[in-house]
Scaffold this active site. Structure first.
Site, PDB file in Angstrom:
ATOM      1  CB  VAL A   1      -0.960  -0.009   1.204  1.00  0.00           C
ATOM      2  CG1 VAL A   1      -0.225   0.303   2.506  1.00  0.00           C
ATOM      3  CG2 VAL A   1      -2.123   0.936   1.000  1.00  0.00           C
ATOM      4  CE1 TYR A   2       3.479   1.514   4.423  1.00  0.00           C
ATOM      5  CE2 TYR A   2       5.811   1.037   4.150  1.00  0.00           C
ATOM      6  CZ  TYR A   2       4.690   1.125   4.958  1.00  0.00           C
ATOM      7  OH  TYR A   2       4.793   0.832   6.295  1.00  0.00           O
ATOM      8  CB  SER A   3       3.827   5.231  -3.081  1.00  0.00           C
ATOM      9  OG  SER A   3       4.167   6.232  -2.138  1.00  0.00           O
ATOM     10  CG  ASP A   4      -1.593   3.389  -5.069  1.00  0.00           C
ATOM     11  OD1 ASP A   4      -2.242   2.838  -4.163  1.00  0.00           O
ATOM     12  OD2 ASP A   4      -1.881   4.492  -5.545  1.00  0.00           O
ATOM     13  N   GLY A   5       2.351   0.510  -4.330  1.00  0.00           N
ATOM     14  CA  GLY A   5       3.349  -0.438  -4.809  1.00  0.00           C
ATOM     15  C   GLY A   5       4.654   0.181  -5.243  1.00  0.00           C
TER      16      GLY A   5
END
Length: 344
Positions: free
Chosen positions: A61-65
Site C-alpha cells: 500500500v505504500y504509494s500503490d506499490g
C-alpha cells in the site's frame, strides 16, 4: 550493529531496520514523507549495509506499490545480502477482493509483491490489518502453503489486538501451521500503549516487536518544543491527522526529559528516543526512516552505546501514563502486582 532473534524464530535481524515509506512517495501521506528514487535508494541502502543494517521494511500500500518497486530496483544484484519485510491486507483498489486476507487476495498479493520487488521469496510477510470477514483458518492455511512453497520465509502481523493475535496463534497450534513470529507495532516514548497487553503477549508467545514510528510520528525529532510554534517545514502540518494522537502536555514533558539526557550524553533527541526503545522487552528491531543521507546517518547513531539506568528511569517517568482498565489495578495494587508482575 547488534543482531537479535526475531521473536522465537531462528532468524537474526538487526536492532535497527529501515522503513521505505519514502521510496517512490506519492499522495498526501507518502508524498509528504519523501519521494526517494531508485538511485537515491541505492545509496541509502549502501550506507545501511555498511553499518550492518540489512532488514528493509515496505508494504504494497505504500504509494500503490511504488515503494516495493524502488526497493526491488535498489537491491538488484544483492538480494542475498538483504532481508525484505513487506505487508499486505489494506485496500489496493475499489474491488471487493482488493483488500483483506482471503486466500484469493493473499495469493494474488504475494505474487504481485514478488514481481514488484524482483525476487522469488519474501523473508517476512506481515498482515497489515486483521480481516474480521475471513476465518483465521483460511488465512493461516494459505500463509502456511505459501511458506511451504518457498515464497515466504516467515510471517507476522501488524497492529493486531491481543485477542486477534491469540485467536490466530491458537488456530496455528491446533492445525500445526506456521506461527507468526513478529508483530509490527506502534511504540514510542509518547505512545506506550503497546506495553499494556501486546508486550506481555509477545514475550509469552514468542512474537518479536518490529517498532514503527519510534519518534512518535515525527514529534520526537528535537524540533518540536514547549512554547514554540511547529516549524514551517515540519511534515506534521500535512500528516499529523494520519498518525496516532499525542496529548501536548505528554509530548512536552517527554521532550523536556529527552533534551536533558541529550545534554548529558552528547547524543541527539532522536538518537536517545530510539536507543530507549532498543532496550525495551520483546523489541527485536526498531524501524528507522530517512529522506536523505544525513538523516540516515543520524538515526544509525542510535546504536553502539547505552543509556544509564538513571537516564532510562527518568525517561520512563516522563512518559508514563495511567493504563486503562483492566490493566491499571495490577499497577496500583500490591497484591495484584505480585501475581501479575509488569512486563517492563
Amino acid at each position: 550493529m547488534e543482531y537479535r532473534n526475531l521473536g522465537a524464530s531462528g532468524l537474526k535481524v538487526p536492532v535497527l531496520s529501515f522503513g521505505t515509506g519514502t521510496f517512490g512517495g506519492t499522495g498526501p501521506l507518502f508524498g509528504a514523507w519523501g519521494n526517494t528514487d531508485a538511485t537515491e535508494a541505492r545509496r541509502l541502502i549502501d550506507i545501511c549495509l555498511e553499518a550492518g543494517l540489512n532488514l528493509f521494511d515496505t508494504a504494497d500500500v505504500y504509494s500503490d506499490g511504488a515503494s516495493e518497486e524502488v526497493l526491488g530496483e535498489a537491491i538488484r544484484g544483492r538480494r542475498d545480502k538483504v532481508l525484505i519485510s513487506t505487508k499486505t491486507a489494506l485496500p489496493m483498489g475499489d474491488g471487493a477482493n482488493e483488500a483483506g486476507t482471503s486466500r484469493a487476495r493473499l495469493i494474488r498479493a504475494v505474487d504481485a509483491a514478488l514481481a514488484r520487488l524482483g525476487t522469488d521469496y519474501i523473508d517476512l510477510l506481515q498482515l497489515h490489518a486483521f480481516d474480521a470477514a475471513t476465518p483465521v483458518e483460511e488465512v493461516l492455511s494459505t500463509l502456511d502453503d505459501l511458506t511451504r512453497t518457498g515464497k515466504l520465509r516467515y510471517t507476522g502481523i501488524s497492529n493486531f489486538s491481543g485477542w486477534q493475535v491469540m485467536k490466530s496463534l491458537a488456530a496455528a497450534d491446533r492445525h500445526g501451521w506456521q506461527r507468526y513470529v513478529a508483530h509490527q507495532v506502534y511504540y514510542s516514548l509518547v505512545g506506550r500503549d503497546y506495553e499494556w497487553e501486546l508486550m506481555p503477549l509477545g514475550l509469552d508467545q514468542g512474537l518479536g516487536a518490529l517498532v514503527w514510528s519510534p519518534l512518535g510520528w515525527g514529534r520526537l525529532t528535537g524540533k518540536v518544543r514547549r512554547g514554540e510554534k511547529l516549524p514551517e517545514k515540519s511534515r506534521l502540518h500535512d500528516t499529523a491527522s494520519f498518525g496516532p494522537p499525542v496529548p501536548n502536555e505528554l509530548l512536552y514533558r517527554v521532550v523536556d526529559a529527552l533534551e536533558e539526557v541529550a545534554a548529558e550524553t552528547g547524543k541527539t533527541v532522536p538518537q536517545i528516543a530510539i536507543n530507549w526503545l532498543i532496550g525495551r522487552p520483546s523489541v527485536s528491531s526498531v524501524i528507522i526512516g530517512a529522506r536523505n543521507e544525513e538523516q540516515l546517518r543520524q538515526n544509525l547513531g542510535a546504536v553502539g552505546w547505552s543509556l544509564t539506568p538513571e537516564q532510562v528511569a527518568r525517561l520512563d517517568a516522563a512518559s508514563l501514563v495511567d493504563a486503562p482498565y483492566p490493566y491499571f489495578p495490577y499497577r496500583r495494587q500490591e497484591a495484584f502486582a505480585q501475581l501479575n508482575p509488569p512486563a517492563v
